[in-house]
Design a protein around this motif. Structure first.
Motif, PDB file in Angstrom:
ATOM      1  N   HIS A   9      -8.407  -1.888 -88.385  1.00 19.33           N
ATOM      2  CA  HIS A   9      -8.674  -2.513 -89.682  1.00 19.33           C
ATOM      3  C   HIS A   9      -9.306  -3.886 -89.502  1.00 19.33           C
ATOM      4  CE1 HIS A   9      -8.083  -4.009 -93.751  1.00 19.33           C
ATOM      5  NE2 HIS A   9      -7.407  -5.026 -93.255  1.00 19.33           N
ATOM      6  N   TRP A  34     -12.492   3.631 -91.828  1.00 18.82           N
ATOM      7  CA  TRP A  34     -11.402   4.582 -92.067  1.00 18.82           C
ATOM      8  C   TRP A  34     -10.034   3.914 -92.138  1.00 18.82           C
ATOM      9  CZ3 TRP A  34      -7.555   4.673 -88.450  1.00 18.82           C
ATOM     10  CH2 TRP A  34      -7.855   4.150 -87.185  1.00 18.82           C
ATOM     11  N   ASN A  56      -8.360   1.974 -93.938  1.00 18.11           N
ATOM     12  CA  ASN A  56      -8.168   1.337 -95.233  1.00 18.11           C
ATOM     13  C   ASN A  56      -6.679   1.153 -95.549  1.00 18.11           C
ATOM     14  OD1 ASN A  56      -7.239   3.919 -96.056  1.00 18.11           O
ATOM     15  ND2 ASN A  56      -9.336   4.527 -96.572  1.00 18.11           N
ATOM     16  N   ARG A  57      -6.386   0.668 -96.759  1.00 16.93           N
ATOM     17  CA  ARG A  57      -5.000   0.380 -97.129  1.00 16.93           C
ATOM     18  C   ARG A  57      -4.114   1.620 -97.048  1.00 16.93           C
ATOM     19  NH1 ARG A  57      -2.582  -3.675-100.060  1.00 16.93           N
ATOM     20  NH2 ARG A  57      -4.632  -4.575-100.532  1.00 16.93           N
ATOM     21  N   LEU A  58      -4.637   2.759 -97.536  1.00 17.00           N
ATOM     22  CA  LEU A  58      -3.859   3.996 -97.513  1.00 17.00           C
ATOM     23  C   LEU A  58      -3.505   4.402 -96.087  1.00 17.00           C
ATOM     24  CD1 LEU A  58      -2.615   6.483 -98.863  1.00 17.00           C
ATOM     25  CD2 LEU A  58      -4.892   7.547 -98.808  1.00 17.00           C
ATOM     26  N   VAL A  59      -4.485   4.336 -95.185  1.00 12.20           N
ATOM     27  CA  VAL A  59      -4.246   4.709 -93.788  1.00 12.20           C
ATOM     28  C   VAL A  59      -3.249   3.754 -93.138  1.00 12.20           C
ATOM     29  CG1 VAL A  59      -5.324   4.915 -91.508  1.00 12.20           C
ATOM     30  CG2 VAL A  59      -6.492   5.813 -93.532  1.00 12.20           C
ATOM     31  N   ARG A  60      -3.323   2.476 -93.490  1.00  9.56           N
ATOM     32  CA  ARG A  60      -2.389   1.501 -92.922  1.00  9.56           C
ATOM     33  C   ARG A  60      -0.964   1.788 -93.369  1.00  9.56           C
ATOM     34  NH1 ARG A  60      -4.885  -4.051 -94.635  1.00  9.56           N
ATOM     35  NH2 ARG A  60      -3.361  -4.965 -93.177  1.00  9.56           N
ATOM     36  N   VAL A  61      -0.799   2.178 -94.623  1.00 11.27           N
ATOM     37  CA  VAL A  61       0.533   2.551 -95.109  1.00 11.27           C
ATOM     38  C   VAL A  61       1.008   3.834 -94.429  1.00 11.27           C
ATOM     39  CG1 VAL A  61       1.858   3.292 -97.125  1.00 11.27           C
ATOM     40  CG2 VAL A  61       0.243   1.396 -97.331  1.00 11.27           C
ATOM     41  N   LEU A  62       0.095   4.809 -94.326  1.00  7.94           N
ATOM     42  CA  LEU A  62       0.443   6.075 -93.680  1.00  7.94           C
ATOM     43  C   LEU A  62       0.822   5.877 -92.214  1.00  7.94           C
ATOM     44  CD1 LEU A  62      -2.200   8.584 -95.122  1.00  7.94           C
ATOM     45  CD2 LEU A  62       0.259   8.554 -95.548  1.00  7.94           C
ATOM     46  N   SER A  63       0.221   4.883 -91.557  1.00  9.73           N
ATOM     47  CA  SER A  63       0.550   4.629 -90.151  1.00  9.73           C
ATOM     48  C   SER A  63       2.023   4.278 -90.007  1.00  9.73           C
ATOM     49  CB  SER A  63      -0.338   3.523 -89.578  1.00  9.73           C
ATOM     50  OG  SER A  63       0.006   2.254 -90.100  1.00  9.73           O
TER      51      SER A  63
END
Length: 229
Positions: free
Chosen positions: A91, A97, A99-106
């Motif tokens: 990020h 790729w 993004n905020r959603l992926v960071r939360v999903l991580s």
């Protein structure tokens, strides 16, 4: 030889406490809560080296076994969190790729893998004493196959390292992760524990350097790194 291994592990533990200070400073400079994971990772590997260095002094028994149980617990808790660190570094490197959603999903994925590791490997864990080159430690009694989660997490970070290499002209996350994979793949019963410990130190340094690099990247702006293209 019987002195070299314990002294080296103790030296690595001291070096890693210096890295803890570095990691805390980087976390304080960061705008992301995810970077608190970096100091936790370095504390974990420092503790691992400390217990390995003093195992022969403590001697076989419940005390060393309990301290070793904590070693394994920290491993199961920390390893999946490398996913969070990798995504956060991507990020910061402006990967689209990440993004905020992926960071939360991580976080969701990492905590899920942690729960799986703890329930399937740590609960009911049986340890037996083993000695090599002056190192007395407790080892898993019955290993059932390779550590799949550890391998998957490291390969994930390796791919992120490739992306950061191309984007920031910074190969060291890839190099550090590759060294960690190779070092931890060496069987400790044959080569001892130093190979894995040295590789983890290299990995920690590569993570810290990469976080420092991406912080500078954010501060100076993308053109600082891409103007030569």
């Amino acid at each position: 030889m019987s002195i070299i291994y314990p002294v080296t592990h103790f030296s690595l533990a001291l070096i890693e406490w210096v890295l803890v200070g570095w990691a805390i400073r980087l976390w304080q400079q960061s705008t992301s809560l995810a970077m608190i994971v970096l100091p936790i990772v370095v504390v974990s590997i420092s503790y691992d080296n400390l217990i390995l260095s003093i195992g022969s002094l403590i001697g076989e028994g419940e005390l060393l076994k309990t301290l070793s149980m904590l070693r394994f617990l920290l491993h199961y808790l920390v390893v999946p969190l490398f996913i969070v660190i990798g995504v956060e570094l991507a990020h910061r490197a402006k990967a689209g790729w990440a993004n905020r959603l992926v960071r939360v999903l991580s976080w969701v994925i990492a905590l899920g893998l942690t729960a799986i590791d703890v329930t399937t490997h740590y609960i009911g864990l049986e340890l037996v004493p083993i000695e090599f080159a002056g190192i007395l430690r407790y080892h898993v009694a019955n290993l059932n196959g390779p550590p799949i989660i550890t391998i998957v997490v490291n390969l994930f970070v390796l791919l992120i390292g490739i992306g950061i290499w191309f984007r920031l002209k910074w190969p060291w996350l890839f190099v550090g992760t590759l060294v960690s994979l190779i070092g931890n793949a060496m069987p400790s019963y044959a080569v001892g524990t130093l190979a894995g410990s040295y590789s983890e130190l290299v990995m920690a340094i590569s993570l810290l350097l990469s976080e420092e690099r991406t912080q500078f990247f954010l501060t100076q702006g993308e053109t600082t790194f891409l103007s030569s293209d």
